[in-house]
Write a protein that holds these residues in place. Sequence first.
Motif, PDB file in Angstrom:
ATOM      1  N   LEU A  99       0.830  -1.204   0.000  1.00  0.00           N
ATOM      2  CA  LEU A  99       0.000   0.000   0.000  1.00  0.00           C
ATOM      3  C   LEU A  99       0.862   1.251   0.000  1.00  0.00           C
ATOM      4  O   LEU A  99       1.986   1.246   0.526  1.00  0.00           O
ATOM      5  CB  LEU A  99      -0.901   0.021   1.245  1.00  0.00           C
ATOM      6  N   ARG A 100       0.321   2.294  -0.584  1.00  0.00           N
ATOM      7  CA  ARG A 100       0.937   3.618  -0.486  1.00  0.00           C
ATOM      8  C   ARG A 100       0.134   4.423   0.527  1.00  0.00           C
ATOM      9  O   ARG A 100      -1.004   4.788   0.269  1.00  0.00           O
ATOM     10  CB  ARG A 100       0.939   4.321  -1.835  1.00  0.00           C
ATOM     11  N   LEU A 101       0.723   4.662   1.672  1.00  0.00           N
ATOM     12  CA  LEU A 101       0.036   5.362   2.754  1.00  0.00           C
ATOM     13  C   LEU A 101       0.900   6.529   3.193  1.00  0.00           C
ATOM     14  O   LEU A 101       1.980   6.348   3.774  1.00  0.00           O
ATOM     15  CB  LEU A 101      -0.217   4.419   3.936  1.00  0.00           C
ATOM     16  N   GLU A 102       0.437   7.724   2.912  1.00  0.00           N
ATOM     17  CA  GLU A 102       1.206   8.916   3.268  1.00  0.00           C
ATOM     18  C   GLU A 102       1.308   9.059   4.784  1.00  0.00           C
ATOM     19  O   GLU A 102       0.349   8.831   5.508  1.00  0.00           O
ATOM     20  CB  GLU A 102       0.542  10.165   2.677  1.00  0.00           C
ATOM     21  N   ALA A 103       2.511   9.454   5.240  1.00  0.00           N
ATOM     22  CA  ALA A 103       2.760   9.789   6.651  1.00  0.00           C
ATOM     23  C   ALA A 103       2.452   8.641   7.596  1.00  0.00           C
ATOM     24  O   ALA A 103       2.055   8.858   8.740  1.00  0.00           O
ATOM     25  CB  ALA A 103       1.957  11.027   7.050  1.00  0.00           C
ATOM     26  N   ALA A 163      -1.036   9.780  12.281  1.00  0.00           N
ATOM     27  CA  ALA A 163       0.012  10.470  11.537  1.00  0.00           C
ATOM     28  C   ALA A 163       0.278  11.833  12.158  1.00  0.00           C
ATOM     29  O   ALA A 163      -0.392  12.244  13.109  1.00  0.00           O
ATOM     30  CB  ALA A 163      -0.405  10.619  10.066  1.00  0.00           C
ATOM     31  N   GLN A 164       1.278  12.515  11.636  1.00  0.00           N
ATOM     32  CA  GLN A 164       1.613  13.870  12.056  1.00  0.00           C
ATOM     33  C   GLN A 164       1.542  14.776  10.832  1.00  0.00           C
ATOM     34  O   GLN A 164       1.713  14.323   9.707  1.00  0.00           O
ATOM     35  CB  GLN A 164       3.037  13.927  12.629  1.00  0.00           C
ATOM     36  N   MET A 213       0.830  16.716   4.836  1.00  0.00           N
ATOM     37  CA  MET A 213      -0.163  15.673   4.564  1.00  0.00           C
ATOM     38  C   MET A 213      -1.013  16.055   3.369  1.00  0.00           C
ATOM     39  O   MET A 213      -1.364  17.219   3.177  1.00  0.00           O
ATOM     40  CB  MET A 213      -1.039  15.452   5.793  1.00  0.00           C
ATOM     41  N   ARG A 214      -1.356  15.038   2.567  1.00  0.00           N
ATOM     42  CA  ARG A 214      -2.233  15.210   1.416  1.00  0.00           C
ATOM     43  C   ARG A 214      -3.386  14.229   1.511  1.00  0.00           C
ATOM     44  O   ARG A 214      -3.201  13.091   1.942  1.00  0.00           O
ATOM     45  CB  ARG A 214      -1.479  14.978   0.104  1.00  0.00           C
ATOM     46  N   ALA A 215      -4.557  14.661   1.089  1.00  0.00           N
ATOM     47  CA  ALA A 215      -5.713  13.774   0.983  1.00  0.00           C
ATOM     48  C   ALA A 215      -6.689  14.402   0.010  1.00  0.00           C
ATOM     49  O   ALA A 215      -6.917  15.615   0.049  1.00  0.00           O
ATOM     50  CB  ALA A 215      -6.372  13.563   2.335  1.00  0.00           C
ATOM     51  N   ILE A 260      -7.033  18.092   1.162  1.00  0.00           N
ATOM     52  CA  ILE A 260      -5.989  18.605   2.038  1.00  0.00           C
ATOM     53  C   ILE A 260      -4.657  18.531   1.297  1.00  0.00           C
ATOM     54  O   ILE A 260      -4.288  17.468   0.778  1.00  0.00           O
ATOM     55  CB  ILE A 260      -5.906  17.796   3.343  1.00  0.00           C
ATOM     56  N   GLU A 261      -3.948  19.653   1.254  1.00  0.00           N
ATOM     57  CA  GLU A 261      -2.615  19.662   0.670  1.00  0.00           C
ATOM     58  C   GLU A 261      -1.736  20.619   1.456  1.00  0.00           C
ATOM     59  O   GLU A 261      -2.234  21.573   2.066  1.00  0.00           O
ATOM     60  CB  GLU A 261      -2.658  20.043  -0.806  1.00  0.00           C
TER      61      GLU A 261
END
Length: 460
Positions: free
Chosen positions: A52-56, A163-164, A194-196, A259-260
Motif C-alpha cells: 500500500l501507499r500510505l502517506e505519513a 500520523a503527524q 499531509m495530502r488527501a 488537504i494539501e
Amino acid sequence: MINYVRGAWCLGLLAGTPLAAQTSLSIYRDGRVVVRRTLPQALQQGRNNLTLRLEALDPATLFSPDTSVSVSSATVRYPSTSTDALANAVGQTLSFVRSKGDTIRATVVRPDPPQFKLSDGRLLLSPPGEPLFPAELVRTSPEAQVVLEASRARQRTDIAYVAQGATWEALYQVILTGVRAQISGTATVTSQNMRADSADVQLVAGSIQRTRNKAMAVEELQGRAAFYMMRGPRADSAAASEQAVGEAHVYQLPGRLSIEPSVPVTTALFPRSSAPVTQELIVPGVLPWRGWMGQNTEPNRVPVQVWYTIKRAAKTAFGDRPLPAGTVQLYQADSSGRVQLIGEASNDHTAPGRDLRLQSGYAFDVTAERVQTDWNQEQLPPIRRGMPNRQRVTAAYRVTITNAKAEAVNVDVREAHFGSWKIIESSVPPEKLSSTESRFRVAVPAGGEATLTYTVQIEQ
C-alpha cells in the motif's frame, strides 16, 4: 502470489484515482491526525499480504477498526534519498552531471563510503557529480508491506493509523452592537506535509494527553500554520455538526475537503448567532496572592482592564453549543459604519451553557492610579503555647480613577488574597465575590474622576 497481485492492484488504485469516500481524517490541534482508510480490497480468510501507499504512515500505530481483522506486521519504506538510490544502483553505471552540458559516466561500487569506478578503471572516493537515477531506482512515495490476518472473508479493507502533519485553529468574530453581539466562528485546517483528496474531515477539540512523540514541536506546527493563515480557499458555507465522544468534542466538517500542504481550508463552525453582551472595566488588585504585603509609598499607575462577557443561556442555539479553544476577535462599528478591531483574546474550551468571558485589552480613556497611604506591622501573641508569634499587617490605599469619556462609567476595583485577610474600612462598600476576592464598584462621572480609599488587614 495471489495476495501479492491483489496488493499491487490496490497500490495502483490508490495512486491513480481520488480517495473520495475512502479517506476519513480526525485532526487534532497538536498536529496529530487519525487517518482512517477504506480500501476496495477484498480479504480472504487467513493471511493477506498487501502493498500500500500510505502517506505519513507510522507503522507502530497501524491497526484495523474491523474487529475481525488484525495487523500481523507492517514494514514501511519511505521515499528514497540520494543514499538510498545509490544503494539500489550498486553495480550499475550512471550518468553524473558536473556542470551544464557536462556529464560523466561512472559505475557505483558502494554508496558509503562513496566509491565510483570510471571507464578507465580508476576509482573516485567522492561522487563525480550529481547522479541521474533511472526511475525504477527511486521510490517516490511511502510503500508499506502489510500483513493482515482475517478471521473471515471481508469485502473491503479498513485500516487506521496516527500520523503527524496537520493542525487546526478556531477563530471567532464578535461584532458588538450595544448590549448584544453577533458571533460567528470558523475552523481553519492547515497541513504541513499531509495530502488527501476528497476526505471526510473531523476536528477534535479537548485536552487529549500526549505521551508518544513529544519531540514533535506543536509550536512549530502552529507557527507554520499561522504563516499561511490568510491564504487558501474557504470550504462549504454549511456549518459543522458536533458531537461528544468520550471527554472530547468532534466537529464534522460539511462536504469533503482536499488537504494539501500549505493550503489552509476554512469552514464555519456554526451559523451566525446573536447573544447578550456586557462590558466591565476592572482595576486589578495590588495584594500578593500568596506571601506578605510590603510597604510601598510610590504611586502606581494601574492599567484598567477591559472585559466582555457574552451570555450563553442554556436551551438556546448558541448557548447549547460547545466552543473549542481558540482566538476571539472583537469588532465595533465607527461613526461611518466601518467595523474596527477593538480587542482580541484567547478562550479556553467552553462547555455548553457557560458564558464566554474575555479580556480584550486595556482602556484608553479610563485610567487609574493607586498609592499606599498607610502601612503598619505589629506582632501578635501565638494562638497557643509552643506556636510561633503571629504578624498583622495593615495597609491603606487610595485609588484615583479618571474618566476622559463623554459618558459616565462604572469601574470595578478588585482585591484578592489567599489566607486570613479582610477589608476593615472603605469609602465604597466592598462586595464579597468569593472567599478570596472582594470588589468595589466605583461610579466615575463623564470627564471627571472618582477616588476610592480602603484599608486591608492581613494576619499570618
